[in-house]
Each structure stands twice: as structure tokens, then as C-alpha cells.
Design an enzyme around this catalytic site. Structure first.
Site: not given
Length: 313
Positions: A63, A136
Site C-alpha cells: 500500500h 498485515e
């Protein structure tokens, strides 16, 4: 809560590769089809197909930047937004990827990944699907703390964690845990032929999850996982799945079989059957690394603030 004595061994240096990207050839959209037989056909089983599965290219994109990245703060699974710089990075990488064949865009369900993925998908006129398995690393009690705060409260443990993929932060998960859930997500993607018909599949995720996933797909020894670190914002890991000649290509289930879409009584396939088919598909491929830290411009230097949970900062 923590190891008595953190491992003093040093981690192997992370590869600093891929300022250029290999040219992406569109993967074959064809897939093996079941053979048919007439009423007088023999009832003996057909020989197993040994034709290789079609090549499939996977782009694992981190990202864009967040304020937590800039502040050297541990995000983990906290839901943080992109910064203005992160949105600009997402637009820049979307422009680069718009010139490449992409069949699908998949994202972690966390906002920073999803927002990046929406920008990339829009460049191809594609919709977006999310999968929580690409999140994550869960950092437990470390989430929301700066690196300095973690090092003050847990001296030596963050360094030990980076070097030891089997060890987890207090209340969190290890790099091996992350590898298992992310590779299961990719196995499901491989089983869906339609996703790959238009080109590469882009998965937008996070520094730590991409590091663990790349390690797992390449089947490297667990102790070598730390070699994949320092992935910059909006940079990616690029892999190619090639048919493994040693494994049979996956075959569609025969009509009416227990593994089919419905059995004799019209019942849907069982989860166990779906999992078996997913494993069979994944085992018919082996993965090759085409590039690490690929992206626009020069790779970040080794001192870049907070290379996310997959980095060395």
C-alpha cells in the site's frame, strides 16, 4: 511474554533488486477440460493428464504511505488511512500498471490497502475483491507504539522478532502464521481460472504479509525469511507460477461426482472437497521470483523510516 534472551545472530541482508520490471506476457486463458465419452465408453479410469498448468503472474503490491509509516509507528492490523503522499504514490503506480495486462485486483480489507487497490483497479476498469487473509501481521501489544516505545518496553525483542520468523510479539502472530494464511489465500486465487484470464493478478497488501507470502510461495527455509525486507510503499514483489511437470494438471470433477458442484442429491460440494481441489491446484505450480522491491523510481535506501512490518527499521 517474551524470550528470555533474544537470538544474537544477525539477519541476512535483504536483497536490493528490481529497479526494472521483466516484461509481462499475458498468461494463457486456457484451462484443461474434461474429456467426454459415449454410452459404450470403457468404465476404466482415464489416464491422468500431465500437461503443465498455464503460467500465472502475481504482483504483490504494498500500500501507499500512511502517517504511521512517516512516524515510525507500528501499524499491524490497526486500520489507518493513506496520507496525501500515499495517495499520490497509489496514482503513480496505477499509471505504471495501467499499461500491463491485469485480470483482477484483490486487496487486504484494511483501509490503507483497499484505498490503494481501488486506485489501481480503476485504471483497468476492474472491480475489487477483498480478503482478510492478506492483512498485515497482528502485532498484539505493539500495535500503535513507535519503534522507540517498543524498544523501551521490550528491549531487544523487536530485533529478535525480525530475525526469528517463528516468534510472535506478545498477543500477536509470527511471520510463519502470516505465511500460512496468505498462501492459503493465493491457493484460492489459483483455483479460480477466470481471475487470470485477462493477465496478472494484483494483490494489494502490506510489507510484512508480502514478505511472508513471498517466502512461503518460493518455499525457502524459514530461517531465511528475513532476507525479504525493506519493501517500499507502492513497490511490489513479482512472481510467476509455472506448471510443475512433476504434478498432474488439475482436472474438473466428473459430473455427479462428490467433488463436483453438486452430488447425486443436488447438494453443494463439501468444504473438505473444496479444500482438496484448492490444494491440488496449488500443487500443480511452482513459483519463480521475477523481482523484489519493483516499482517506479529508485528503491528506498536502507535508512527509509518505517519500512512497515516487513522492513529492517
Amino acid at each position: 511474554m517474551s524470550p528470555a534472551t533474544p537470538d544474537p545472530s544477525s539477519a541476512p541482508a535483504a536483497p536490493d533488486r528490481a529497479a526494472t520490471v521483466p516484461s509481462a506476457s499475458s498468461p494463457s486463458a486456457s484451462s484443461p477440460s474434461a474429456s467426454t465419452s459415449g454410452p459404450a465408453a470403457s468404465t476404466s479410469a482415464a489416464p491422468e493428464s500431465t500437461s503443465p498448468a498455464p503460467e500465472r503472474r502475481l504482483i504483490l503490491l504494498r500500500h501507499g504511505e500512511t502517517e504511521f509509516n512517516r512516524g515510525r509507528r507500528m501499524q499491524g492490523q490497526l486500520d489507518t488511512d493513506l496520507s496525501d503522499i500515499g495517495r499520490a504514490q497509489a496514482r503513480a503506480v496505477a499509471e505504471v500498471l495501467a499499461g500491463r495486462p491485469v485480470g483482477a485486483v484483490v486487496s487486504s480489507d484494511l483501509v490503507r490497502a483497499r484505498e490503494t487497490a481501488e486506485i489501481v483497479a480503476a485504471g483497468h476498469g476492474l472491480g475489487l475483491r477483498t480478503d482478510h487473509r492478506f492483512r498485515e501481521t497482528d502485532l498484539g501489544r505493539w500495535q500503535g507504539l513507535t519503534h522507540r516505545e517498543v524498544d523501551g518496553d521490550f528491549p531487544g525483542h523487536r530485533s529478535h522478532w525480525r530475525r526469528t520468523p517463528t516468534w510472535a510479539p506478545p498477543g500477536g502472530e509470527s511471520r510463519v502464521d502470516v505465511m500460512r494464511r496468505t498462501t492459503a489465500g493465493v491457493a484460492d486465487l489459483l483455483a479460480d481460472d477466470a481471475l487470470w484470464a485477462g493477465g496478472a493478478v494484483v494483490v494489494v497488501a502490506h510489507g510484512g504479509s508480502i514478505s511472508a507470502l513471498t517466502s512461503g510461495l518460493l518455499d525457502i527455509p524459514v530461517e531465511r525469511y528475513p532476507m525479504f525486507g525493506g519493501l517500499g510503499n507502492c513497490r511490489w514483489s513479482q512472481l510467476l507460477a509455472v506448471g510443475d511437470d512433476a504434478a498432474p494438471a488439475p482436472q474438473p470433477p466428473a459430473a455427479g461426482s462428490a467433488a463436483g458442484a453438486s452430488g447425486a442429491a443436488g447438494r453443494p460440494a463439501t468444504p473438505a472437497g473444496a479444500e482438496a481441489r484448492r490444494g491440488e491446484t496449488a500443487s500443480s505450480y511452482r513459483w519463480v521470483l521475477e523481482g523484489w522491491n519493483v516499482g517506479v523510481g529508485a528503491p528506498p535506501d536502507r535508512g527509509t523510516p518505517n519500512a512497515d512490518e516487513g522492513g529492517r527499521s
